[in-house]
Design a protein around this motif. Sequence first.
Motif, PDB file in Angstrom:
ATOM      1  N   SER A  86      -9.005   7.934   0.773  1.00 13.05           N
ATOM      2  CA  SER A  86      -9.157   7.752   2.210  1.00 13.05           C
ATOM      3  C   SER A  86      -8.175   8.644   2.947  1.00 13.05           C
ATOM      4  O   SER A  86      -7.218   9.158   2.367  1.00 13.05           O
ATOM      5  N   LEU A 102      -7.919   4.062   7.438  1.00 11.48           N
ATOM      6  CA  LEU A 102      -7.836   3.314   6.183  1.00 11.48           C
ATOM      7  C   LEU A 102      -8.928   2.235   6.165  1.00 11.48           C
ATOM      8  O   LEU A 102      -9.014   1.425   7.087  1.00 11.48           O
ATOM      9  N   ALA A 124       0.292   4.810   1.016  1.00  8.97           N
ATOM     10  CA  ALA A 124      -0.665   5.653   1.729  1.00  8.97           C
ATOM     11  C   ALA A 124      -0.238   7.113   1.609  1.00  8.97           C
ATOM     12  O   ALA A 124       0.787   7.514   2.163  1.00  8.97           O
ATOM     13  N   LEU A 178       0.842  -1.186   0.000  1.00  6.76           N
ATOM     14  CA  LEU A 178       0.000   0.000   0.000  1.00  6.76           C
ATOM     15  C   LEU A 178       0.874   1.232   0.000  1.00  6.76           C
ATOM     16  O   LEU A 178       1.819   1.328   0.785  1.00  6.76           O
ATOM     17  N   GLU A 186      -2.346   3.192  12.185  1.00  9.06           N
ATOM     18  CA  GLU A 186      -3.061   2.634  11.042  1.00  9.06           C
ATOM     19  C   GLU A 186      -2.114   1.938  10.072  1.00  9.06           C
ATOM     20  O   GLU A 186      -2.414   0.862   9.550  1.00  9.06           O
ATOM     21  N   TYR A 228      -6.175  11.316   0.123  1.00 11.63           N
ATOM     22  CA  TYR A 228      -7.434  12.023   0.335  1.00 11.63           C
ATOM     23  C   TYR A 228      -7.695  13.093  -0.717  1.00 11.63           C
ATOM     24  O   TYR A 228      -8.767  13.677  -0.755  1.00 11.63           O
ATOM     25  N   VAL A 231      -5.282   8.738   5.847  1.00 11.15           N
ATOM     26  CA  VAL A 231      -4.313   7.761   6.349  1.00 11.15           C
ATOM     27  C   VAL A 231      -4.601   7.347   7.787  1.00 11.15           C
ATOM     28  O   VAL A 231      -4.172   6.282   8.241  1.00 11.15           O
ATOM     29  N   THR A 274      -3.587   5.063  -2.108  1.00  9.75           N
ATOM     30  CA  THR A 274      -4.683   5.812  -1.519  1.00  9.75           C
ATOM     31  C   THR A 274      -4.218   7.223  -1.193  1.00  9.75           C
ATOM     32  O   THR A 274      -3.043   7.457  -0.882  1.00  9.75           O
ATOM     33  N   CYS A 326       4.482   5.422   3.341  1.00 12.47           N
ATOM     34  CA  CYS A 326       3.764   6.663   3.628  1.00 12.47           C
ATOM     35  C   CYS A 326       4.772   7.794   3.546  1.00 12.47           C
ATOM     36  O   CYS A 326       5.442   8.125   4.535  1.00 12.47           O
TER      37      CYS A 326
END
Length: 249
Positions: A104, A109, A60, A58, A137, A83, A106, A81, A121
């Motif tokens: 989403s 999630l 993020a 992932l 998360e 926002y 962070v 992902t 991230c």
Amino acid sequence: MRDQREGFERRWRRRFEAWGQQHGSDASIAGWSQSGLEARLANFERLWSGRIAAGGWLDAGCGAGTYMRSLAGCGVEVVGTDYSLPSLRKARLRLGGAARLFASDVRALPVADGSFEGVLCFGVMQALADPLPALRELCRVVKPGGEVWVDALNRYSAPHLVQGAWRRLRGRPMHMRYDSPWELAALLGRAGAVDVEIHWLPLVPGRWRAARQWMGRPAVRSVLGRVPPLAALASHAVVLRGYRSLVTA
């Protein structure tokens, strides 16, 4: 205090959404200079070099998908992902219709525990008033033993120390988050990670090409690794890498 924190994060969200709408380059969408993003990506690819990652990862806070494309180029199955919907739209254009992307925050999630082998991230911590909920998360969504990579702006770099002192003297509020690498590593440990490593990222302006090449030499990196106070003064940012604990709380 809570209102100040929420206001700080709202302003950052508006910035990211505006940059995603207005700009075309990955660097501008993320809020970096072109040379700054190139240095960050090169640093990540150096740390990643030679690794074989099975299973899904992932990204993020993927922005326009810079690191997703890097991982995909190494044969890694990666999901992104963010926002910022404008940034996600541009990530989809760059990655093609097969890209797996979703919107989403962070800190919330919408995926099950242990869904990924690893998570990145990058470029997110400076926009959060409190990094701990996000770190929890990130650890939650990786499998026990899975990798967690986070980057952050280094509070102790010489330019950041000067800028911070200047803003305090003028009574200006915090405009982005600068972290102590050691405190952030401890928070990542509280969030559920073990064996957290700190990797320093010294940066110089893009126009100083000779200095950039010199700072990237293995011997220079070796010295910085052995002398943390010097590394802290010289490094604009850090990358933390840890592993989700095999022992669940």
